[in-house]
Enzyme design. Sequence first.
Site, PDB file in Angstrom:
ATOM      1  CG  ASP A   1      -1.655   1.229   1.498  1.00  0.00           C
ATOM      2  OD1 ASP A   1      -1.349   1.911   2.492  1.00  0.00           O
ATOM      3  OD2 ASP A   1      -2.511   1.570   0.664  1.00  0.00           O
TER       4      ASP A   1
ATOM      5  CG  ASP B   1      -1.617   7.809   0.170  1.00  0.00           C
ATOM      6  OD1 ASP B   1      -2.595   8.020  -0.552  1.00  0.00           O
ATOM      7  OD2 ASP B   1      -0.485   8.228  -0.105  1.00  0.00           O
TER       8      ASP B   1
ATOM      9  CE  LYS C   1      -5.455  -0.448  -1.646  1.00  0.00           C
ATOM     10  NZ  LYS C   1      -4.547   0.109  -0.592  1.00  0.00           N
TER      11      LYS C   1
HETATM   12  O1  PGA Z   1      -6.244   6.556  -1.856  1.00  0.00           O
HETATM   13  C1  PGA Z   1      -6.367   6.500  -0.607  1.00  0.00           C
HETATM   14  O2  PGA Z   1      -7.414   6.747   0.016  1.00  0.00           O
HETATM   15  C2  PGA Z   1      -5.173   6.078   0.223  1.00  0.00           C
HETATM   16  O3  PGA Z   1      -4.235   5.477  -0.602  1.00  0.00           O
HETATM   17  P1  PGA Z   1      -3.630   4.026  -0.197  1.00  0.00           P
HETATM   18  O4  PGA Z   1      -4.610   2.991  -0.684  1.00  0.00           O
HETATM   19  O5  PGA Z   1      -2.313   4.002  -0.924  1.00  0.00           O
HETATM   20  O6  PGA Z   1      -3.493   4.028   1.315  1.00  0.00           O
HETATM   21 MG    MG Z   2      -3.017   3.258   3.063  1.00  0.00          MG
END
Ligand code: PGA
Ligand code: MG
EC number: 3.1.3.18
Length: 251
Positions: A7, A9, A157
Amino acid sequence: MRLLAVDVDGTLTEERGSYRLSMNAISAIRELESRGISVILATGNSYQIASALTRYLGASWPAIAENGCVLVDRGNVESLCSGRPPDALVESIKALGLSEGWQNPCRLHDLEFVSEDRSSLARAVPYVERAMAEVGWKGRIIVSGYALHTQPLGGGKGAALRKVALRMSVGVQELGAVGDSSGDVDLLLAAGFRAAVGDADLELRKIADYVASANAGEGFAEVARYVMRRISNTFADQVRAVHDPIAAVAL
Ligand SMILES: O=C(O)COP(=O)(O)O
Ligand SMILES: [Mg+2]
């Protein structure tokens, strides 16, 4: 392990809520790749962002974008979902006080909604579910630590990672996943090795085989060190087994 899905963020960033990548997380990706472990991104971000990050981080293709609705492999963009949430739903969600994320104009299927008060995102879920029923649209709601997403059925995902692993002939036991939020639960459940950064949502930490002591990007770097130690220990055992089978049996 041959493939690690990561992942972005909250997992590669300096801290949850930040968009600055942790330098140690970047180095960890490079180190994993140099040891033959392909690192692919699995993010809620748009495919343009996922693609650029993959290229500049030196990670592997394909990237999983829009929470599994899009795969991007160099210039090839593949949709795993169809359609988008209807405008009526977008307006209903905005009426709840959420704003459209800036990426929405360049997103294909999964739309993001943000709020100044990120803790309000999880509280908005039952109201968004009701809005979906009112407009007669069936889809999924995903809440990361950054945004609330609505996407058509067929994404996720985890489902995307299973597709990628199948195409790469990577078995579940050779597959790892690392995340930070409830939006990563299905990603981890698709992998044989499941890891969470230290400040991950509780429901992710509960299903993880390994929970880092450090948070966010430092936590990812810790997971990477753990994976590489495990690999080198396994290799050392195999070498011993070849050169000293009696001792190896005693291991
Ligand atoms: O797009 C988001 O809400 C957060 O991004 P992520 O899935 O990389 O944590
Ligand atoms: Mg994330």
